[in-house]
Structure formats: C-alpha cells, structure tokens
Scaffold this active site. Structure first.
Site, PDB file in Angstrom:
ATOM      1  N   THR A 124       0.705  -1.289  -0.020  1.00  0.00           N
ATOM      2  CA  THR A 124      -0.015   0.000   0.018  1.00  0.00           C
ATOM      3  C   THR A 124       0.740   1.242  -0.093  1.00  0.00           C
ATOM      4  OG1 THR A 124      -0.057  -0.308   2.431  1.00  0.00           O
ATOM      5  CG2 THR A 124      -2.094  -1.101   1.180  1.00  0.00           C
ATOM      6  N   ASP A 125       2.221   0.982   0.524  1.00  0.00           N
ATOM      7  CA  ASP A 125       2.987   2.485   0.782  1.00  0.00           C
ATOM      8  C   ASP A 125       3.163   3.059  -0.780  1.00  0.00           C
ATOM      9  OD1 ASP A 125       4.997   0.498  -0.221  1.00  0.00           O
ATOM     10  OD2 ASP A 125       6.363   1.070   1.211  1.00  0.00           O
TER      11      ASP A 125
ATOM     12  N   GLU B 200      17.659   3.567  -1.792  1.00  0.00           N
ATOM     13  CA  GLU B 200      16.954   2.184  -2.288  1.00  0.00           C
ATOM     14  C   GLU B 200      16.367   2.174  -3.758  1.00  0.00           C
ATOM     15  OE1 GLU B 200      15.866  -0.292   0.752  1.00  0.00           O
ATOM     16  OE2 GLU B 200      15.585  -1.707  -0.840  1.00  0.00           O
TER      17      GLU B 200
ATOM     18  N   ASP C 131       9.383   1.129   4.929  1.00  0.00           N
ATOM     19  CA  ASP C 131      10.323   0.498   5.765  1.00  0.00           C
ATOM     20  C   ASP C 131      11.597   1.659   6.526  1.00  0.00           C
ATOM     21  OD1 ASP C 131       9.324  -1.798   4.812  1.00  0.00           O
ATOM     22  OD2 ASP C 131      10.902  -2.152   3.464  1.00  0.00           O
TER      23      ASP C 131
ATOM     24  N   GLY D  44      12.394 -10.490   4.996  1.00  0.00           N
ATOM     25  CA  GLY D  44      11.171  -9.550   4.532  1.00  0.00           C
ATOM     26  C   GLY D  44      11.134  -8.636   5.865  1.00  0.00           C
TER      27      GLY D  44
ATOM     28  N   SER E 288      16.199  -5.750   6.513  1.00  0.00           N
ATOM     29  CA  SER E 288      17.814  -5.442   6.769  1.00  0.00           C
ATOM     30  C   SER E 288      18.395  -4.265   6.110  1.00  0.00           C
ATOM     31  CB  SER E 288      18.322  -6.824   6.636  1.00  0.00           C
ATOM     32  OG  SER E 288      18.308  -7.240   5.105  1.00  0.00           O
TER      33      SER E 288
ATOM     34  N   GLY F  83      17.056 -10.980   3.785  1.00  0.00           N
ATOM     35  CA  GLY F  83      16.404 -11.581   2.868  1.00  0.00           C
ATOM     36  C   GLY F  83      14.966 -12.406   3.751  1.00  0.00           C
TER      37      GLY F  83
END
Ligand code: GLA
Length: 407
Positions: free
Chosen positions: A50-51, A186, A198, A150, A153, A148
């Site tokens: 949703t982000d 990112e 995140d 979810g 990290s 990895g």
C-alpha cells in the site's frame, strides 16, 4: 539537556553487534570509532504494497538492529570508506564521485555498499550540501537483522547510515527527511522500486508501539500495541526462501497498480474506494482488477486494525491479519507455499492471527500468539514444513522497539 541515570539503574551493556562494528572499523581502517549508531529492522503488522500507492501502513521496529561505527577522517582526504561483516572487501569512493556513480553507474559499486554510499549521496543532495564541504569518513557495519527475511535489513542499514552521517556531518534534516534519503538510496542507488514504509519504521519506531503512516502526507501516529499486557507474543516464522525486490515480481505488482489507477483516472490507488471496484471490473483485465482489489481492501484493513487496536486491543485484530494474508495469496499473488504453510500451521496451533509480512515472494510470516501457545505454534510450523519437504524454518519472537539512534 543531559540525561542522567537513576542511581539504581543498571549500567547499559554495549550491544555485541555494536562492538563487532567497532572492532571491524579498527581492523579494516586502523582507526578508533567516535561512536556507534544503529537502526532496527521492522515487521509490518498490516498494510502490504500500500505504501507506493500513497496508502496506509502499520509497521513496527524490532529489536534486531544494524550498527555502524564511524570516524571522520583526520587527514583531510575527502573519501568515504565502508566495511561490512558481510564482505571481506571494503569499498572506497571519493565524496565528489558519489554524484557520478549514482544512479547511472551504480553497477560499479558492490551491491551491499550501494545502501550506505547511496544514503551518503542522497543525504548530501537532500540537505543541499556540497561534497567538498564535508569531511571524509570511515564506516563499519555489523547487523543482527536477518537478511532476506522480509524484515527490512536494508532499511536498517539505510537508517543507521542516515543518523550517523547526519550527526557526523552536522546535517540538520528531520527524521522524515532522513527516511526519504533512505528511500532515494534504495530506489536510485540500489535500484529497488520500493515505497517508504521500511525507512519510516526504521527512523520513527517506538517501543511497544506501531507507526500508523499515511504514505501520501507522511503524517504518522504512534499506535500502542500492548502485546505484553495482553499476554501475546509476535512470532516470526522465517521461511528461508529469499527474495529480492530489485527484480521481477515486486516491480510487476507496482506496474499493475499504476495501470489500475490510470484506468480510473486517479493519481494513486489511495484514491480508489471499495465502491469503485465494480466500475474498475469493466475497465481492466482480471489480473489488474485483483491487484487493485488487494490494495483497496488492504488500505481499509489498516484503518480497521488501527481502530480495533485502540478500541479493543491486539487480541481483536486476528481476523484482519488473516484476511490480509488471503488477499495477498489470492488477489496480489505474492505468497509462496512456504508462507501459506507457516500461516496455516500457526492458525491451526491457536495463533490469534497470522500473515506473511513484507514484500512477498519469500521471507517471513508473522503470527500473533498467546504466551502459552508459542511452543505449540513453533512445533506446528516445524512439523508442517517437514511434512511438505520444505527446509526447516527459523522461528523467533520480536518485540516492538525504538527507531534509529546514536547507541
Ligand atoms: C518492501 C518494500 C516496502 C513495501 C513492502 C510491501 O518491504 O520495501 O516499501 O512496499 O515491500 O508492503
């Protein structure tokens, strides 16, 4: 204001991971750290995919953290060096070369180093600081956030780098701006087309609480979780199936969402309500329709979860978690058999609710479980994986924790 400890407070023990980062800085670069900073991984309680649709999410920071030891260069050389316990080779770049490398020549940088170097690049840009006006710097990373799984990290590295460099370079950006810099790193330095959830969780996390984030305005509210008071634990079942969001399915899902929004003539799926879905069904193919239906219903589930937590406490959110998982499995199609198995096993062993968390295609499921049922959930998941011929999952509990900070 200086913070003093009460006379009875135990001395704080340095985290072993922070110590690892310090030792690595000394070993690789022969310099003494001026300090360590850290940022947490996160669990998304609800609100998946949703982000980047300008919608709502409800993540919380976890106790696993990435630590970075830092020292400014004393020799006036304007270079940034990064080292990580994940790689024997360190990476060194001239500060004024960051602009040349990112985004177009990012392939010249080893993948793990794109996160911290990308944050350095994004931070300078966001604050309008010239590379020639800041000091050269050495950074060394160590982490206990599973990679990895979810649990973000990557945002933990970005968050730790952002707070550390902002302090060292005296860049005055608020937490939201630091999260944005992490997302730029990112998206553009790493090349993963993710949203901002995140990074916001890593920067803004609070103990015993989740962050209710409106991804359009970036307004946040702290929502008490009260797991402990309700006798609940949050169990993570890491399937060990690894995912990468810079490739494949994640980008395709994002493209489908954009198609859906375009068909309805709105800027983002945030602007689509449940009542619009009938009309959408006449405008797009079945796959696009289901992708959109996931996002629209998931946004509503986030709002319902926040209200339920506030009105009735965490024991009452189980059905919403389960409905979220079903929507990701059937409509968004980002689950994998291991995640479905983990969720079903947890529910059959009495979990209050369970769902996959994070971007999907692997990673971890979460289960909200009464204290006295944690062992049963653990055993049920382990047995179900064995029965299906899957590699044994890694199972642990997480605690809602605070966001990025100087250690
Ligand atoms: C990944 C991305 C986030 C978000 C989730 C799915 O974790 O980094 O921005 O899109 O997937 O909710």
């Amino acid at each position: 204001m200086t913070e003093t400890r009460g006379a009875d407070a135990p001395p704080s023990t340095p985290s072993p991971t922070a110590e690892e980062a310090r030792a690595l800085l000394r070993e690789r670069f022969g310099v003494e750290p001026i300090g360590t900073w850290s940022a947490p991984g996160r669990v998304n309680l609800i609100g998946e995919h949703t982000d980047y649709n300008d919608g709502f999410v409800l993540p919380f920071a976890i106790q696993q953290r990435t630590h970075v030891a830092l020292t400014p260069r004393a020799d006036g050389v304007a270079r940034i060096r990064v080292a990580s316990t994940f790689d024997d080779a360190s990476v060194e770049v001239a500060l004024d070369e960051l602009d040349v490398l990112f985004p177009d020549r990012r392939d010249e940088v080893p993948e793990w180093a794109r996160y911290p170097l990308g944050v350095a690049w994004a931070l300078l840009a966001a604050s309008g600081t010239n590379a020639s006006d800041v000091t050269g710097i050495d950074l060394a990373f160590a982490s206990n956030v599973p990679v990895g799984a979810g649990l973000s990290s990557s945002a933990a590295i970005e968050g730790a780098t952002a707070v550390a460099l902002a302090d060292a370079w005296a860049v005055s950006l608020d937490r939201v701006a630091l999260a944005r810099a992490g997302r730029v790193a990112e998206n553009e330095a790493v090349g993963a087309p993710t949203g901002i959830m995140d990074q916001m969780a890593a920067l803004l996390g609070r103990a015993d609480a989740a962050i209710f984030l409106d991804c359009r305005s970036l307004d946040t509210e702290v929502v008490d979780l009260g797991f402990e008071a309700a006798g609940l634990e949050l169990v993570v079942i890491d399937t060990g199936v690894t995912h990468a969001h810079s490739t494949g399915g994640y980008g395709e899902r994002r493209a489908a969402c954009e198609r859906g929004a375009a068909a309805l003539g709105v800027p983002a799926l945030r602007d689509v309500s449940l009542g619009d879905l009938d009309r959408l069904a006449t405008l797009v193919d079945d796959v696009t329709f289901r992708r959109v239906r996931h996002v629209v219903t998931e946004n509503q589930r986030v709002l319902d979860t926040v209200r339920t937590l506030r009105e009735s406490g965490p024991t009452a959110i189980g059905d919403l978690l389960v409905a979220s998982h079903a929507s990701m499995r059937d409509d968004f199609e980002i689950s994998v058999p291991e995640l479905d198995t983990a969720v079903e096993a947890a529910l059959s062993a009495g979990a209050v609710g369970a769902r996959m968390t994070g971007g999907g295609f692997g990673g971890a499921a979460i289960a909200l479980v009464a204290h006295d049922r944690v062992d049963q959930v653990r055993d049920a998941a382990t047995a179900a994986f064995a029965a299906s011929g899957f590699a044994a999952p890694t199972i642990f509990t997480v605690v809602p924790s605070s966001g990025a900070a100087r250690d």
